[in-house]
Motif scaffolding. Structure first.
Motif, short mmCIF file in Angstrom:
data_model
loop_
_atom_site.label_atom_id
_atom_site.label_comp_id
_atom_site.label_asym_id
_atom_site.label_seq_id
_atom_site.Cartn_x
_atom_site.Cartn_y
_atom_site.Cartn_z
N LEU A 108 0.83 -1.21 0.00
CA LEU A 108 0.00 0.00 0.00
C LEU A 108 0.86 1.26 0.00
CD1 LEU A 108 -2.84 -1.06 2.48
CD2 LEU A 108 -3.13 -0.50 0.06
N ASP A 109 1.97 1.23 0.73
CA ASP A 109 2.88 2.37 0.74
C ASP A 109 3.38 2.69 -0.67
OD1 ASP A 109 2.80 2.89 3.46
OD2 ASP A 109 4.48 1.58 3.94
N VAL A 110 3.75 1.65 -1.41
CA VAL A 110 4.24 1.86 -2.78
C VAL A 110 3.13 2.45 -3.64
CG1 VAL A 110 5.11 0.71 -4.85
CG2 VAL A 110 5.94 0.01 -2.59
N LEU A 111 1.92 1.91 -3.52
CA LEU A 111 0.80 2.41 -4.32
C LEU A 111 0.48 3.86 -4.00
CD1 LEU A 111 -1.52 -0.73 -4.11
CD2 LEU A 111 -0.53 0.21 -6.20
N PHE A 112 0.49 4.21 -2.70
CA PHE A 112 0.12 5.56 -2.29
C PHE A 112 1.20 6.58 -2.66
CE2 PHE A 112 -3.45 3.72 -0.44
CZ PHE A 112 -4.29 4.70 0.07
N SER A 113 2.42 6.15 -2.82
CA SER A 113 3.50 7.07 -3.19
C SER A 113 3.61 7.25 -4.70
CB SER A 113 4.84 6.57 -2.64
OG SER A 113 5.19 5.33 -3.23
N ASP A 114 2.85 6.46 -5.46
CA ASP A 114 2.92 6.50 -6.92
C ASP A 114 1.91 7.51 -7.47
OD1 ASP A 114 2.99 6.09 -9.62
OD2 ASP A 114 2.74 3.92 -9.54
N PRO A 115 2.37 8.64 -8.03
CA PRO A 115 1.43 9.65 -8.54
C PRO A 115 0.59 9.15 -9.70
CG PRO A 115 3.65 10.55 -8.29
CD PRO A 115 3.76 9.07 -8.16
N SER A 116 1.06 8.09 -10.39
CA SER A 116 0.30 7.59 -11.54
C SER A 116 -0.93 6.80 -11.11
CB SER A 116 1.19 6.71 -12.43
OG SER A 116 1.53 5.50 -11.78
N VAL A 117 -0.97 6.37 -9.87
CA VAL A 117 -2.16 5.71 -9.34
C VAL A 117 -3.13 6.81 -8.93
CG1 VAL A 117 -3.10 4.18 -7.56
CG2 VAL A 117 -0.83 3.74 -8.52
N SER A 118 -4.32 6.81 -9.49
CA SER A 118 -5.25 7.91 -9.29
C SER A 118 -5.64 8.08 -7.83
CB SER A 118 -6.52 7.71 -10.13
OG SER A 118 -7.32 6.67 -9.58
N SER A 119 -5.99 9.31 -7.48
CA SER A 119 -6.42 9.59 -6.11
C SER A 119 -7.70 8.82 -5.79
CB SER A 119 -6.63 11.09 -5.92
OG SER A 119 -7.56 11.60 -6.86
N ALA A 120 -8.57 8.64 -6.78
CA ALA A 120 -9.81 7.89 -6.55
C ALA A 120 -9.51 6.43 -6.21
CB ALA A 120 -10.70 7.97 -7.80
N PHE A 172 -7.98 2.73 0.47
CA PHE A 172 -7.92 3.10 1.89
C PHE A 172 -9.24 2.76 2.58
CE2 PHE A 172 -8.13 5.74 5.63
CZ PHE A 172 -6.83 5.70 6.12
N ARG A 173 -10.34 3.17 1.97
CA ARG A 173 -11.64 2.91 2.59
C ARG A 173 -11.92 1.42 2.69
NH1 ARG A 173 -14.33 7.43 3.56
NH2 ARG A 173 -13.97 9.30 2.30
N GLN A 174 -11.49 0.69 1.68
CA GLN A 174 -11.68 -0.76 1.71
C GLN A 174 -10.94 -1.38 2.89
OE1 GLN A 174 -9.56 -3.16 -1.24
NE2 GLN A 174 -11.38 -4.41 -1.52
N VAL A 216 -8.08 13.19 -2.14
CA VAL A 216 -7.15 12.77 -1.08
C VAL A 216 -7.28 13.68 0.14
CG1 VAL A 216 -4.74 12.44 -0.46
CG2 VAL A 216 -5.54 11.72 -2.70
N THR A 217 -7.43 14.97 -0.10
CA THR A 217 -7.55 15.92 1.01
C THR A 217 -8.77 15.62 1.86
OG1 THR A 217 -6.49 17.62 -0.35
CG2 THR A 217 -7.65 18.36 1.61
N HIS A 218 -9.92 15.38 1.21
CA HIS A 218 -11.14 15.08 1.96
C HIS A 218 -11.05 13.72 2.65
CE1 HIS A 218 -13.59 18.04 -0.74
NE2 HIS A 218 -12.73 18.64 0.05
N LEU A 219 -10.38 12.77 2.00
CA LEU A 219 -10.16 11.47 2.65
C LEU A 219 -9.36 11.66 3.93
CD1 LEU A 219 -10.17 8.33 2.67
CD2 LEU A 219 -8.06 8.45 1.32
#
Length: 450
Positions: free
Chosen positions: A191-203, A209-211, A245-248
């Motif tokens: 998850l850390d790798v995915l969240f640090s990757d800008p190419s993975v959409s914020s949605a 995260f919610r899952q 991401v901000t609202h999340l």
């Protein structure tokens, strides 16, 4: 669930060309092949009844026409006749098991219709014969995941990564594998790798995260709060200013009872009106009136040219003043809110309720509360306000009747509503029932504070 007519057009041009070539060398079967071609043309033109008629004729003329079975499978699939689709695709595959198109469609239909063992066997065979077919490798991986064969799924993901390079999609599969097998540290690493990757959409990050946060128990989430904090911080760095991401992040901080983090986030992005409203709310809720007012002032400036948004800013400020016992300032804010937006239901409702509690201008309170429920007659809070105003006006029977309706609409979930009803029952002389509702209110209040 099933492929569309357009997908049929794309799917098997090569297959039908092969059928034609065979027909030219086998004269007795040409009639069947001509019927087959007419059926395919009707299928492409989205005339399924005609297509079915021609394809069935092709089978009558030549029971060994595997392509006719194949396309009849498509006709059945478009009609959502799963049993017939499986039967025809299965017949086509049995007649020509070396045809990869037949095998793929039959395997996919088996998977969709719950024939998991058969689908697994077919896809395993296909992947051995076509070890570089990414689509089939993913399909088999999905079946392994559904069958809880996580070790096999992990091995296939390794093969996919070797063939096409590591991707966010395969890493997301690994997240599911690690979660399912209890490898929590590895899961958070992915998850850390995915969240640090800008190419993975914020949605996508929000969904991930919610899952995970939603699947975790309260104890698990508390034990891993440092991991969740890291994901949120990483996501904010990867998508600065992105509202998703901000609202999340803001709602995560709110759910973990950290209002100061919400305020800090808002001050970083002061033009985010939704975030500002949350910052005012959480500050007020936590008893920090000064910070709530500070955020409200920022919002007032940001919304200065937006009458509707500004109306809600003044509504929230009215609620803030009311909580501080500054009734005149609260009423002034509600008045300003309604001048900007006369149909602001939140302002109308809150104004009517708080003013009626003070016994002031009850006729106007009734008018405002009536306007609200005329616009939204299903909102329990709004109905409660109107019933409360009726009670304050001395119209006890009307108030009691409306509260009885409110109880059937979910009013029993609110301690405040239960207490209001108890007071009305008391005024009507029904002391026993009033006491019962007060007891229910106390139970509900204790549950809400746990």
């Amino acid at each position: 669930m099933f492929p569309s007519g357009k997908q049929v057009v794309i799917s098997l041009t090569l297959c039908i060309l092969c059928q034609l070539a065979r027909a030219q060398s086998d004269a007795p079967r040409r009639s069947s092949d001509e019927s087959l071609l007419r059926g395919v043309e009707y299928l492409q033109e989205s005339v399924p009844d005609k297509a079915k008629e021609c394809l069935e004729q092709a089978l009558a003329e030549n029971p060994g026409n595997d392509a006719a079975h194949y396309y009849l499978g498509y006709v059945a699939a478009q009609s959502n006749d799963a049993a017939a689709a499986v039967e025809h695709f299965g017949q086509a595959y049995k007649m020509d098991s070396g045809n990869v198109w037949y095998a793929k469609r039959y395997a996919s239909l088996c998977a969709l219709t719950g024939k998991t063992d058969e689908a697994l066997g077919l896809y395993e065979l296909l992947c051995r014969k076509h070890p570089y077919d990414i689509e089939m490798l993913f399909a088999l991986t999905d079946l392994y995941m559904g069958s809880e064969a996580y070790e096999k799924a992990d091995s296939l993901v390794d093969r996919i990564d070797i063939l096409q390079g590591e991707s966010a999609f395969t890493r997301m599969i690994r997240v599911d594998i690690h979660r399912s097998t209890g490898e929590i540290s590895a899961m958070f690493d992915d998850l850390d790798v995915l969240f640090s990757d800008p190419s993975v959409s914020s949605a996508t990050k929000e969904q991930l995260f919610r899952q995970q946060y939603g699947m975790g128990s309260l104890r698990f989430n508390q034990e891993h709060i440092a991991d969740y904090d890291r994901l949120i911080s990483t996501g904010l760095l990867a998508h600065p200013g992105d509202t998703v991401v901000t609202h999340l992040a803001a709602h995560y901080y709110y759910s973990t009872e950290r209002p100061d983090e919400v305020v800090t986030l808002y001050k970083r992005y002061p033009r985010d009106i939704q975030l500002g409203n949350l910052a005012v709310f959480v500050s007020q809720q936590s008893g920090n009136a000064a910070t709530a007012m500070e955020c409200s002032r920022i919002l007032e400036y940001v919304c200065r040219d937006d009458a509707e948004s500004l109306s809600y800013v003044y509504t929230a400020r009215g609620d803030l003043y009311q909580s501080l016992g500054k009734k005149s300032k609260a009423y002034s804010c509600y008045d300003r809110a309604l001048r900007l937006k006369p149909d602001n239901l939140q302002a109308l409702n809150n104004y009517a309720y708080y003013m009626s509690c003070n016994g002031r201008n009850l006729k106007r309170c009734e008018q405002m509360a009536a306007q609200v429920i005329l616009a939204d007659s299903e909102n329990v809070t709004y109905l409660d306000t109107y019933a409360w105003v009726l009670y304050k006006l001395g119209r006890l029977n009307e108030a009691r009747s409306l509260f009885k309706k409110i109880m059937s609409m979910g009013g029993k979930e609110s301690a405040e509503v239960l207490l209001h009803y108890a007071e009305v029952l008391d005024a009507c002389g029904d002391k026993t029932l009033a006491e019962a509702y007060r007891h229910q209110a106390e139970i509900r209040r204790n549950e809400d504070t746990k």
